[in-house]
Design a protein around this motif. Structure first.
Motif, PDB file in Angstrom:
ATOM      1  N   VAL A   1       0.839  -1.201   0.000  1.00 15.18           N
ATOM      2  CA  VAL A   1       0.000   0.000   0.000  1.00 15.18           C
ATOM      3  C   VAL A   1       0.872   1.249   0.000  1.00 15.18           C
ATOM      4  CG1 VAL A   1      -1.572   1.365   1.453  1.00 15.18           C
ATOM      5  CG2 VAL A   1      -2.071  -1.048   0.966  1.00 15.18           C
ATOM      6  N   ARG A   2       1.898   1.289   0.837  1.00 14.84           N
ATOM      7  CA  ARG A   2       2.804   2.446   0.878  1.00 14.84           C
ATOM      8  C   ARG A   2       3.483   2.655  -0.473  1.00 14.84           C
ATOM      9  NH1 ARG A   2       3.934   0.308   6.068  1.00 14.84           N
ATOM     10  NH2 ARG A   2       5.775  -0.777   5.265  1.00 14.84           N
ATOM     11  N   MET A   3       3.937   1.555  -1.088  1.00 15.15           N
ATOM     12  CA  MET A   3       4.602   1.657  -2.380  1.00 15.15           C
ATOM     13  C   MET A   3       3.633   2.155  -3.452  1.00 15.15           C
ATOM     14  SD  MET A   3       5.134   0.169  -5.616  1.00 15.15           S
ATOM     15  CE  MET A   3       4.375  -1.423  -5.446  1.00 15.15           C
ATOM     16  N   LEU A   4       2.397   1.625  -3.457  1.00 12.47           N
ATOM     17  CA  LEU A   4       1.405   2.044  -4.448  1.00 12.47           C
ATOM     18  C   LEU A   4       1.078   3.523  -4.303  1.00 12.47           C
ATOM     19  CD1 LEU A   4      -0.962  -1.051  -4.305  1.00 12.47           C
ATOM     20  CD2 LEU A   4       0.457  -0.355  -6.255  1.00 12.47           C
ATOM     21  N   THR A   5       0.887   3.979  -3.089  1.00 13.57           N
ATOM     22  CA  THR A   5       0.565   5.391  -2.873  1.00 13.57           C
ATOM     23  C   THR A   5       1.721   6.279  -3.324  1.00 13.57           C
ATOM     24  OG1 THR A   5      -1.019   4.905  -1.126  1.00 13.57           O
ATOM     25  CG2 THR A   5      -0.053   7.113  -1.117  1.00 13.57           C
ATOM     26  N   ALA A   6       2.942   5.887  -3.030  1.00  8.38           N
ATOM     27  CA  ALA A   6       4.103   6.667  -3.485  1.00  8.38           C
ATOM     28  C   ALA A   6       4.192   6.659  -5.014  1.00  8.38           C
ATOM     29  CB  ALA A   6       5.386   6.107  -2.874  1.00  8.38           C
ATOM     30  N   ALA A   7       3.930   5.518  -5.631  1.00  9.13           N
ATOM     31  CA  ALA A   7       4.025   5.405  -7.091  1.00  9.13           C
ATOM     32  C   ALA A   7       2.982   6.271  -7.791  1.00  9.13           C
ATOM     33  CB  ALA A   7       3.873   3.942  -7.508  1.00  9.13           C
ATOM     34  N   PHE A   8       1.806   6.405  -7.203  1.00 11.42           N
ATOM     35  CA  PHE A   8       0.724   7.162  -7.838  1.00 11.42           C
ATOM     36  C   PHE A   8       0.568   8.569  -7.266  1.00 11.42           C
ATOM     37  CE2 PHE A   8      -0.458   2.822  -8.975  1.00 11.42           C
ATOM     38  CZ  PHE A   8      -0.731   2.988 -10.329  1.00 11.42           C
ATOM     39  N   ASP A   9       1.505   9.011  -6.442  1.00 12.42           N
ATOM     40  CA  ASP A   9       1.395  10.312  -5.787  1.00 12.42           C
ATOM     41  C   ASP A   9       1.289  11.472  -6.774  1.00 12.42           C
ATOM     42  OD1 ASP A   9       1.254  11.815  -3.340  1.00 12.42           O
ATOM     43  OD2 ASP A   9       3.300  12.496  -3.745  1.00 12.42           O
ATOM     44  N   ASP A  10       1.931  11.353  -7.939  1.00 11.82           N
ATOM     45  CA  ASP A  10       1.882  12.427  -8.935  1.00 11.82           C
ATOM     46  C   ASP A  10       0.982  12.085 -10.123  1.00 11.82           C
ATOM     47  OD1 ASP A  10       3.434  10.473 -10.143  1.00 11.82           O
ATOM     48  OD2 ASP A  10       4.948  11.874 -10.892  1.00 11.82           O
ATOM     49  N   ASP A  11       0.158  11.051  -9.987  1.00 10.37           N
ATOM     50  CA  ASP A  11      -0.721  10.635 -11.081  1.00 10.37           C
ATOM     51  C   ASP A  11      -1.784  11.711 -11.330  1.00 10.37           C
ATOM     52  OD1 ASP A  11      -3.423   9.130 -11.926  1.00 10.37           O
ATOM     53  OD2 ASP A  11      -1.685   8.088 -12.750  1.00 10.37           O
ATOM     54  N   PRO A  12      -1.916  12.198 -12.561  1.00 12.33           N
ATOM     55  CA  PRO A  12      -2.876  13.267 -12.845  1.00 12.33           C
ATOM     56  C   PRO A  12      -4.325  12.918 -12.482  1.00 12.33           C
ATOM     57  CG  PRO A  12      -1.354  13.017 -14.678  1.00 12.33           C
ATOM     58  CD  PRO A  12      -1.099  11.872 -13.741  1.00 12.33           C
ATOM     59  N   ALA A  13      -4.712  11.669 -12.621  1.00 13.03           N
ATOM     60  CA  ALA A  13      -6.085  11.298 -12.269  1.00 13.03           C
ATOM     61  C   ALA A  13      -6.313  11.417 -10.766  1.00 13.03           C
ATOM     62  CB  ALA A  13      -6.403   9.881 -12.756  1.00 13.03           C
ATOM     63  N   TRP A  14      -5.364  10.932  -9.970  1.00 16.47           N
ATOM     64  CA  TRP A  14      -5.501  11.066  -8.518  1.00 16.47           C
ATOM     65  C   TRP A  14      -5.495  12.538  -8.114  1.00 16.47           C
ATOM     66  CZ3 TRP A  14      -7.276   8.341  -4.719  1.00 16.47           C
ATOM     67  CH2 TRP A  14      -7.275   6.946  -4.795  1.00 16.47           C
TER      68      TRP A  14
ATOM     69  N   ALA B   1      -3.272  17.331   0.018  1.00 10.58           N
ATOM     70  CA  ALA B   1      -2.328  16.248  -0.295  1.00 10.58           C
ATOM     71  C   ALA B   1      -2.335  15.186   0.804  1.00 10.58           C
ATOM     72  CB  ALA B   1      -0.926  16.798  -0.491  1.00 10.58           C
ATOM     73  N   ARG B   2      -2.387  15.626   2.041  1.00 14.11           N
ATOM     74  CA  ARG B   2      -2.376  14.666   3.159  1.00 14.11           C
ATOM     75  C   ARG B   2      -3.614  13.770   3.129  1.00 14.11           C
ATOM     76  NH1 ARG B   2      -3.295  15.659   9.297  1.00 14.11           N
ATOM     77  NH2 ARG B   2      -2.310  13.815  10.149  1.00 14.11           N
ATOM     78  N   LEU B   3      -4.787  14.381   2.932  1.00 18.26           N
ATOM     79  CA  LEU B   3      -6.022  13.594   2.877  1.00 18.26           C
ATOM     80  C   LEU B   3      -6.044  12.711   1.637  1.00 18.26           C
ATOM     81  CD1 LEU B   3      -8.780  12.794   3.951  1.00 18.26           C
ATOM     82  CD2 LEU B   3      -9.733  14.849   2.839  1.00 18.26           C
ATOM     83  N   ARG B   4      -5.563  13.238   0.503  1.00 21.53           N
ATOM     84  CA  ARG B   4      -5.527  12.447  -0.730  1.00 21.53           C
ATOM     85  C   ARG B   4      -4.670  11.190  -0.535  1.00 21.53           C
ATOM     86  NH1 ARG B   4      -4.164  16.138  -3.857  1.00 21.53           N
ATOM     87  NH2 ARG B   4      -1.917  15.778  -3.865  1.00 21.53           N
ATOM     88  N   ARG B   5      -3.521  11.328   0.121  1.00 23.82           N
ATOM     89  CA  ARG B   5      -2.664  10.154   0.355  1.00 23.82           C
ATOM     90  C   ARG B   5      -3.347   9.144   1.277  1.00 23.82           C
ATOM     91  NH1 ARG B   5       1.476  14.370   0.668  1.00 23.82           N
ATOM     92  NH2 ARG B   5       2.405  14.440  -1.413  1.00 23.82           N
ATOM     93  N   ARG B   6      -4.088   9.623   2.254  1.00 25.04           N
ATOM     94  CA  ARG B   6      -4.824   8.709   3.141  1.00 25.04           C
ATOM     95  C   ARG B   6      -5.900   7.970   2.357  1.00 25.04           C
ATOM     96  NH1 ARG B   6      -5.046   4.889   6.235  1.00 25.04           N
ATOM     97  NH2 ARG B   6      -6.681   4.825   7.776  1.00 25.04           N
TER      98      ARG B   6
END
Length: 194
Positions: free
Chosen positions: A10-23, A31-36
Motif C-alpha cells: 500500500v505504501r509503495m502504491l501510494t508513493a508510485a501514484f502520488d503524482d498521477d494526474p487522475a488522482w 495532499a495529506r487527505l488524498r494520500r490517506r
C-alpha cells in the motif's frame, strides 16, 4: 500476501501514484487527505484482488518491494458488486466532492472496458526510487507470459500521458481516450497476442 507485506505494498502504491494526474484531479485537494484516501483505496484494491481471483506479482530487491502488477483473467473482472464495499472506507473519508468525482471517473473508465475476452492489467506500479530500472518491464514480461499461456490479448488504462509511449514500446496501441473529472485523461490501450 500477509498484513505487513500488504501495508508495504500500500505504501509503495501510494508513493508510485502520488503524482498521477487522475488522482490529483479526482482525489481530495489536500495532499495529506488524498494520500490517506489512496492508502485506503489501494488496501481495498489488494483485498478485492485476493478475494476475487486477481493475480499479483511483486518485484523486490532484497526485502524491499519495488513494484507490483495485478491482472484479472476473463470472467474475473468486473468483480462482483459486493466488492465495492472494500472501497467504502476511502469514499467515506474522501468527502462528497472527491467521492462524486471518483465515481464519475470510474464510470467513464468502466464504460470503455472492452467486452471481448482479454487479460486485464488492472494495476502496474513501480516505487519512485526503482522507476527506469527495468522493474516495470520485468512485471510486464510476467503479464505477457500469462497472456500467452491463456492465449489472450492484454488491456489496460493509462492515466499519465508519459506512460502512453512506454506502453506503446511494449506493443500496446491506444484504442480510445476520454476526459475524466478535473481535467484528467485516460487512455485505453490494447496489446494483441504476439
Amino acid at each position: 500476501m500477509g498484513p505487513e507485506r500488504r501495508r508495504e505494498a500500500v505504501r509503495m502504491l501510494t508513493a508510485a501514484f502520488d503524482d498521477d494526474p487522475a488522482w490529483l484531479a479526482v482525489g481530495p485537494r489536500s495532499a495529506r487527505l488524498r494520500r490517506r484516501v489512496m492508502d485506503l483505496s489501494h488496501w481495498g484494491e489488494l483485498a478485492v484482488a485476493g478475494r476475487f481471483d486477481g493475480h499479483m506479482r511483486v518485484a523486490q530487491r532484497g526485502s524491499a518491494l519495488e513494484g507490483l502488477a495485478l491482472t484479472y483473467a476473463p470472467g474475473r473482472y468486473p468483480t462482483p458488486w459486493m466488492s465495492e464495499a472494500y472501497y467504502l472506507p476511502a469514499l467515506a473519508i474522501a468527502g462528497l466532492p472527491a467521492s462524486v468525482r471518483s465515481l464519475r471517473a470510474d464510470s467513464i473508465i468502466e464504460a470503455a472496458h472492452p467486452r471481448r475476452p482479454h487479460l486485464y492489467l488492472s494495476l502496474l506500479a513501480v516505487a519512485p526510487e526503482a522507476q527506469r530500472t527495468g522493474v516495470g518491464g520485468a512485471l510486464l514480461g510476467w503479464v505477457f507470459e500469462q497472456a500467452e499461456r491463456l492465449e489472450l490479448p492484454v488491456y489496460l488504462e493509462a492515466t499519465k500521458a508519459i506512460n502512453v509511449p512506454y506502453y506503446e514500446g511494449h506493443g500496446f496501441t491506444v484504442t480510445g481516450e476520454a476526459g475524466l473529472p478535473g481535467g484528467a485523461r485516460a487512455w485505453f490501450m490494447w496489446r494483441e497476442r504476439t
